[in-house]
Design an enzyme around this catalytic site. Structure first.
Site, PDB file in Angstrom:
ATOM      1  N   HIS A 169       1.811   1.383  -8.796  1.00 45.16           N
ATOM      2  CA  HIS A 169       2.947   0.354  -9.044  1.00 45.16           C
ATOM      3  C   HIS A 169       3.261   0.006 -10.487  1.00 45.16           C
ATOM      4  O   HIS A 169       1.969  -0.374 -11.331  1.00 45.16           O
ATOM      5  CB  HIS A 169       2.726  -0.988  -8.545  1.00 45.16           C
ATOM      6  N   TYR A 212       8.844  -8.453  -6.333  1.00 45.23           N
ATOM      7  CA  TYR A 212       9.900  -8.575  -5.189  1.00 45.23           C
ATOM      8  C   TYR A 212      10.771  -9.547  -5.439  1.00 45.23           C
ATOM      9  O   TYR A 212      10.465 -10.754  -5.754  1.00 45.23           O
ATOM     10  CB  TYR A 212       9.093  -8.448  -3.828  1.00 45.23           C
ATOM     11  N   HIS A 229      11.874  -4.403  -0.599  1.00 46.16           N
ATOM     12  CA  HIS A 229      11.086  -5.582   0.221  1.00 46.16           C
ATOM     13  C   HIS A 229      12.150  -6.371   1.022  1.00 46.16           C
ATOM     14  O   HIS A 229      11.653  -7.555   1.047  1.00 46.16           O
ATOM     15  CB  HIS A 229      10.175  -6.345  -0.713  1.00 46.16           C
ATOM     16  N   GLU A 263      12.255   1.866  -0.882  1.00 43.80           N
ATOM     17  CA  GLU A 263      11.438   1.470   0.186  1.00 43.80           C
ATOM     18  C   GLU A 263      12.022   0.310   0.873  1.00 43.80           C
ATOM     19  O   GLU A 263      12.488  -0.635   0.161  1.00 43.80           O
ATOM     20  CB  GLU A 263      10.227   1.122  -0.518  1.00 43.80           C
TER      21      GLU A 263
HETATM   22  C1  GCO Z   1       3.742  -2.569  -0.600  1.00 51.35           C
HETATM   23  C2  GCO Z   1       3.853  -3.884   0.012  1.00 51.35           C
HETATM   24  C3  GCO Z   1       2.924  -4.920   0.124  1.00 51.35           C
HETATM   25  C4  GCO Z   1       3.174  -6.322   0.770  1.00 51.35           C
HETATM   26  C5  GCO Z   1       1.868  -6.814   1.260  1.00 51.35           C
HETATM   27  C6  GCO Z   1       2.002  -7.923   2.214  1.00 51.35           C
HETATM   28  O1  GCO Z   1       4.759  -1.967  -0.488  1.00 51.35           O
HETATM   29  O2  GCO Z   1       2.726  -2.481  -1.128  1.00 51.35           O
HETATM   30  O3  GCO Z   1       5.284  -4.373   0.363  1.00 51.35           O
HETATM   31  O4  GCO Z   1       2.824  -5.159  -1.496  1.00 51.35           O
HETATM   32  O5  GCO Z   1       3.997  -6.937   0.147  1.00 51.35           O
HETATM   33  O6  GCO Z   1       0.962  -5.874   1.777  1.00 51.35           O
HETATM   34  O7  GCO Z   1       0.800  -8.747   2.570  1.00 51.35           O
HETATM   35 MG    MG Z   2       6.644  -2.348   0.623  1.00 48.43          MG
END
Ligand code: GCO
Ligand code: MG
Length: 421
Positions: free
Chosen positions: A124, A155, A222, A246
């Site tokens: 990320h 997010y 998200h 995603e």
């Molecule tokens: C991602 C996810 C996570 C979630 C988390 C929730 O794509 O890695 O969206 O960051 O937000 O696992 O607890």
């Molecule tokens: Mg995610």
């Protein structure tokens, strides 16, 4: 041989609550470990493991993985859901670990053997403005990563505002969008979906203009947008050739995937929130998504995940199993054993292991040049050092997920409406 005990260990070496199940057997020294991390509701998982599955499983034959999986799944009559599935996953992964130890083979061998030596990872890159995101992209590229997820402001995007309960006419909010809030809104993690959705194509325009197209880029919505805005975003992102977009929609908005398909060729990844087969089946058989990114422990472990991967293979859908910080290293190892054996592997999300995690979980898979390699130890190839794990107990707030009211799972829209985190 019999199962003698099933227990749940909670630990937080990287300050994220993790749950790991240990299945002990009557064979001296033979046990298995499995990931059961549902970080927001750890106590429920521990109770499901220790108060329900332990009495159900003691005395049974640990060889019978499928039978035990079906038993745990059916025995409560009401099934599925993240708490029960995580508990079941802990047991399931531990039984596969035991099976590998008995065969003296790494799990990937039992699953058919490698079709690739390692799993390509995505990491990320975040930042508060496009330049900061770019700096992080360049840093990850220099570390060898060829797939990078770009977010700006986490997010929900930039311009989040601290809650100001009771105040009227908050004008200068949301990064200058000028959107106003009514008075007496409740505290929360406020974000502006419109500002967010507009900022993302601009971000990718900037990043692509600086790095070109060789590195694959990804983005996680998200579930922050209204369905039609997700359609619009998928379309707007087409020129930047994402590897995937995603979770553009919430599981509850399934029917809208058709609309995305009709309007955009941006590849779609979906499913980290899925816990029920009916959530993924229609999307796969109707070819409405390109990547399935379930969280292994939330669907019940390795047993259902390998069946799911096979279903996806038949419909041209690739895997992209969820790999955030709230998957334990045991869970990352389980992801990886599947990643190297499934022909329709797409990509693996990875959050990195810090020194404390590596110490508590001996046998963590290793990264080289943007790829994650499984080790050759039998079973999952990873363990938990319970003595060290106990040095990282969960703070009561972490344990009970008593996060502050302004925290991220209490997201709100500009008018005060509670929204999905
Ligand atoms: C991602 C996810 C996570 C979630 C988390 C929730 O794509 O890695 O969206 O960051 O937000 O696992 O607890
Ligand atoms: Mg995610």
């Amino acid at each position: 041989m019999q199962i003698t005990r099933v227990k749940c260990i909670l630990t937080a070496p990287a300050n994220i609550g993790l749950a790991v199940v240990k299945v002990e057997t009557s064979e001296p020294g033979l046990y298995g470990v499995g990931c059961a991390t549902f970080t927001q509701r750890l106590l429920l998982v521990r109770s499901a493991v220790e108060e329900y599955l332990n009495p159900l499983l003691v005395g049974r034959d640990p060889h019978q993985i499928e039978d035990i999986w079906q038993l745990c799944y059916q025995n409560s009559y009401w099934r599925n859901g993240p708490a029960l599935n995580n508990a079941l996953s802990g047991v399931d992964q531990a039984l596969w670990d035991i099976k590998g130890k008995l065969a003296n083979l790494p799990l990937y061998q039992l699953l058919g053997g490698k079709v690739r030596p390692a799993a390509a990872l995505y990491r990320h890159a975040d930042g508060l403005d496009p330049q900061e995101v770019l700096d992080n992209v360049l840093r990850l590229q220099a570390e060898g990563y060829q797939y990078i997820r770009c977010q700006m402001g986490g997010y929900g995007g930039i311009g989040k505002e601290a809650p100001q309960p009771g105040s009227y006419n908050n004008v200068a909010v949301y990064g200058g969008s000028g959107r106003r809030r009514p008075g007496h809104t409740q505290p929360g993690d406020y974000f502006d979906p419109d500002l967010y959705a507009r900022s993302i194509p601009a971000l990718f325009e900037f990043i692509r203009s600086k790095i070109g197209f060789a590195t694959q880029l990804l983005h996680d919505v998200h579930e922050r947008l209204a369905p039609i805005d997700a359609v619009r975003l998928a379309k707007a992102l087409e020129p930047y050739r994402l590897f995937f977009l995603e979770d553009p929609l919430a599981p509850e908005d399934q029917e809208w995937f058709k609309m995305i398909r009709q309007h955009a060729t941006t590849p779609i990844a979906m499913g980290e929130l899925f816990t029920h087969p009916l959530e993924w089946k229609p999307l796969i058989v109707n070819q409405l998504i390109d990547f399935i990114r379930v969280h292994l422990s939330d669907i019940g472990g390795i047993t259902p995940a390998r069946k799911l991967a096979t279903l996806c293979e038949a419909f041209g859908v690739r895997t992209a199993f969820h790999g955030p910080g709230d998957v334990s290293p045991v869970g990352h190892a389980a992801n990886l054993h599947l990643d190297v054996v499934v022909p329709n592997f797409g990509i693996q999300e990875f959050s990195g292991f810090d020194a404390a995690l590596e110490e508590v979980f001996p046998g963590c898979p290793q990264v080289h040049d943007g790829f994650l390699y499984p080790n050759e130890a039998p079973g999952l190839g990873i363990d938990i050092d319970e003595r060290l794990a106990a040095r990282y107990p969960l703070h009561p707030d972490l344990l009970q997920f008593r996060n502050g009211v302004g925290d991220w799972t209490q997201s709100r829209l500009p008018d005060g409406t509670l929204w999905r985190p």
